[in-house]
Design a protein around this motif. Structure first.
Motif, mmCIF file in Angstrom:
data_model
loop_
_atom_site.group_PDB
_atom_site.id
_atom_site.type_symbol
_atom_site.label_atom_id
_atom_site.label_comp_id
_atom_site.label_asym_id
_atom_site.label_seq_id
_atom_site.Cartn_x
_atom_site.Cartn_y
_atom_site.Cartn_z
ATOM 1 N N THR A 132 21.783 -0.605 -37.547
ATOM 2 C CA THR A 132 20.782 -1.550 -37.973
ATOM 3 C C THR A 132 20.098 -1.714 -36.523
ATOM 4 O O THR A 132 21.931 -2.263 -36.143
ATOM 5 N N LEU A 133 19.687 -1.780 -36.029
ATOM 6 C CA LEU A 133 19.206 -2.380 -34.296
ATOM 7 C C LEU A 133 18.680 -4.390 -34.886
ATOM 8 O O LEU A 133 17.740 -4.330 -35.463
ATOM 9 N N VAL A 134 19.223 -5.120 -33.710
ATOM 10 C CA VAL A 134 18.914 -6.357 -33.551
ATOM 11 C C VAL A 134 18.475 -6.897 -32.309
ATOM 12 O O VAL A 134 19.522 -6.055 -31.352
ATOM 13 N N VAL A 135 16.950 -6.539 -32.289
ATOM 14 C CA VAL A 135 16.679 -6.770 -31.668
ATOM 15 C C VAL A 135 16.076 -8.100 -30.294
ATOM 16 O O VAL A 135 15.451 -9.193 -30.675
ATOM 17 N N TYR A 136 16.795 -8.656 -28.923
ATOM 18 C CA TYR A 136 16.641 -9.783 -28.567
ATOM 19 C C TYR A 136 15.713 -9.506 -27.508
ATOM 20 O O TYR A 136 15.529 -8.640 -27.064
ATOM 21 N N MET A 137 15.653 -10.948 -27.776
ATOM 22 C CA MET A 137 14.369 -10.863 -26.202
ATOM 23 C C MET A 137 13.139 -10.010 -25.803
ATOM 24 O O MET A 137 13.125 -8.730 -25.659
ATOM 25 N N GLY A 138 12.299 -9.467 -27.267
ATOM 26 C CA GLY A 138 11.562 -8.692 -27.673
ATOM 27 C C GLY A 138 10.107 -8.510 -27.208
ATOM 28 O O GLY A 138 9.265 -7.460 -27.508
ATOM 29 N N VAL A 139 9.826 -9.864 -27.257
ATOM 30 C CA VAL A 139 8.428 -10.548 -27.600
ATOM 31 C C VAL A 139 7.560 -9.912 -26.418
ATOM 32 O O VAL A 139 6.189 -9.113 -26.632
ATOM 33 N N ALA A 140 7.402 -9.397 -25.171
ATOM 34 C CA ALA A 140 7.305 -8.948 -24.353
ATOM 35 C C ALA A 140 7.458 -7.515 -24.166
ATOM 36 O O ALA A 140 6.269 -6.627 -22.979
ATOM 37 N N ARG A 141 8.218 -6.763 -25.121
ATOM 38 C CA ARG A 141 7.766 -5.213 -24.935
ATOM 39 C C ARG A 141 7.701 -4.903 -26.196
ATOM 40 O O ARG A 141 8.602 -3.085 -26.686
ATOM 41 N N LEU A 142 7.286 -5.768 -27.028
ATOM 42 C CA LEU A 142 6.796 -4.828 -28.130
ATOM 43 C C LEU A 142 6.566 -3.128 -28.222
ATOM 44 O O LEU A 142 6.794 -2.264 -28.832
ATOM 45 N N GLN A 143 5.362 -2.795 -27.012
ATOM 46 C CA GLN A 143 5.440 -1.436 -27.207
ATOM 47 C C GLN A 143 6.144 -0.566 -27.199
ATOM 48 O O GLN A 143 6.360 0.698 -27.303
ATOM 49 N N GLN A 144 7.603 -1.052 -25.977
ATOM 50 C CA GLN A 144 7.959 -0.070 -25.896
ATOM 51 C C GLN A 144 8.632 0.428 -26.591
ATOM 52 O O GLN A 144 9.636 1.150 -26.945
ATOM 53 N N ILE A 145 8.929 -0.584 -27.503
ATOM 54 C CA ILE A 145 10.306 -0.644 -28.671
ATOM 55 C C ILE A 145 9.767 0.193 -29.745
ATOM 56 O O ILE A 145 10.487 1.018 -29.815
ATOM 57 N N GLN A 146 8.134 -0.029 -29.600
ATOM 58 C CA GLN A 146 7.796 0.933 -30.881
ATOM 59 C C GLN A 146 7.232 2.580 -30.315
ATOM 60 O O GLN A 146 8.475 3.525 -31.416
ATOM 61 N N GLN A 147 7.330 2.424 -29.271
ATOM 62 C CA GLN A 147 6.813 4.216 -28.178
ATOM 63 C C GLN A 147 8.137 3.958 -28.604
ATOM 64 O O GLN A 147 8.224 5.413 -28.376
ATOM 65 N N GLY A 148 9.297 3.708 -27.695
ATOM 66 C CA GLY A 148 10.612 4.815 -27.947
ATOM 67 C C GLY A 148 11.358 5.201 -28.867
ATOM 68 O O GLY A 148 12.176 6.223 -29.131
#
Ligand code: SAH
Length: 252
Positions: A165-181
Motif C-alpha cells: 500500500t502506498l501512502v503519499v504525503y505532500m502530493g496535492v501539487a504533484r497529482l499528475q506526476q503520481i498518476q502518470q508515474g
C-alpha cells in the motif's frame, strides 16, 4: 541516554487532540518554551498554558520561518538548560525533519529526545476504515513524499511493482506526476485511491477514485492540502468494515 534531555522533538499527531500521547502531554505540561509548527491543532496547546509559545510555521510555498533560525533558537534554549518542546504535526520522524534537527543539535552538544506522534497517513486511513495492511491483500505499507527538494522523480516503477500500500504525503501539487508515474510504472489503471484531507479533524473530507481518474477526481473534489493519498487494493476494503467514527464514508 544518560540524563533526561531538556529539549524534546514531539509529535502532536494528525489533528484530533485526543490522539496525542500521554508522554507528549506530560512533557508539554512541564515545558517552559514550546516552538509550534503550523500543522499542530491549537487545542493541543491547552496542555502547556504556562509555556512561552513561539510559532514557527514552515508550510511549503507559504511565508515560513527559516530552518536555520529555528535551529539556532532551539540551540540557544537547549544550552540555557530551558525545558523546550519542539511540537510538530503528526510524527516528528515522518517527513518532520526530526532527524536533521536532532543531528544538528547533537553536533553542537545538545541532546534532544524524540516522542512519536500518530502520523497523518495512518490516522487518515483509519478514519476512512482503510486497513493499511490486510492479510491476502497487502503485506506492507510504503510512506512516500511526492515533493522533493531537487524535483527529482521517485522510482515509480519500483513503487508500482512493490505491491505494498502506498501512502503519499505532500502530493496535492504533484497529482499528475503520481498518476502518470505509477501508471507508466505498471500499476493498473483501476487501482483504487483514497484522498483524505484534514484527516482526524472536524474538517476531514475524503474521496475515492481509480488511479486513472486521480487528477480529474481531485480537481472535481477540490482537494486541498494538507491531504494524504492511500493507493492500493486495501482502499476497497473500507466498504467492508463497520464504521465507529463519524467521518467514515468514502464517496466515489
Ligand atoms: N510529520 C507529519 C508530516 C509532515 S509533512 C506527519 O507525520 O503527519 C506535511 C504533509 O503531511 C502534508 O502535506 C500532508 O500530506 C500530510 N498531513 C499532515 N497533516 C495532515 C492531515 N491532518 N490530513 C491529511 N494530511 C496531512
Amino acid at each position: 541516554m544518560n540524563s533526561t534531555p531538556n529539549v524534546w522533538l514531539i509529535g502532536a499527531g494528525p489533528g484530533d487532540p485526543e490522539l496525542l500521547t500521554l508522554k507528549a502531554a506530560r512533557l508539554l505540561a512541564d515545558a517552559e518554551v514550546v516552538m509550534v509548527d503550523d500543522l499542530v491543532n491549537p487545542e493541543i496547546l491547552q496542555h502547556c498554558p504556562q509555556a512561552r509559545l513561539i510559532r514557527v510555521g514552515k508550510r511549503g510555498g507559504c511565508r515560513s520561518t527559516p530552518q536555520a533560525f529555528i535551529n539556532r533558537l532551539m540551540l540557544r534554549y537547549g544550552r540555557q538548560g530551558k525545558r523546550l518542546v519542539r511540537l510538530k504535526g503528526g510524527d516528528p520522524c515522518i517527513f518532520g525533519r526530526a532527524g536533521e534537527e536532532a543531528q544538528w543539535l547533537r553536533e553542537r552538544g545538545v541532546e534532544a529526545g524524540i516522542v512519536n506522534g500518530i502520523t497523518a497517513g495512518l490516522a487518515g486511513a483509519t478514519q476512512c476504515n482503510i486497513p493499511l495492511t490486510l492479510r491476502g491483500v497487502s503485506r506492507g505499507v510504503t510512506l512516500i513524499t511526492a515533493h522533493t527538494q531537487d524535483d527529482s522523480e521517485l522510482n515509480w516503477a519500483g513503487l508500482a511493482a512493490g505491491g505494498t500500500t502506498l501512502v503519499v504525503y505532500m502530493g496535492v501539487a504533484r497529482l499528475q506526476q503520481i498518476q502518470q508515474g505509477l501508471m507508466a510504472g505498471g500499476m493498473p489503471a483501476d487501482m483504487p485511491v483514497a484522498m483524505i484531507e484534514n484527516a482526524s479533524t472536524p474538517n476531514q473530507r475524503q474521496h475515492a477514485c481509480q488511479l486513472s481518474q486521480l487528477c480529474a477526481a481531485a480537481s472535481a473534489f477540490k482537494l486541498k492540502s494538507p491531504a494524504v493519498l492511500v493507493i492500493g487494493e486495501v482502499v476497497n476494503a473500507a466498504e467492508l468494515i463497520q464504521s465507529h467514527s463519524e467521518p467514515s464514508q468514502l464517496t466515489g
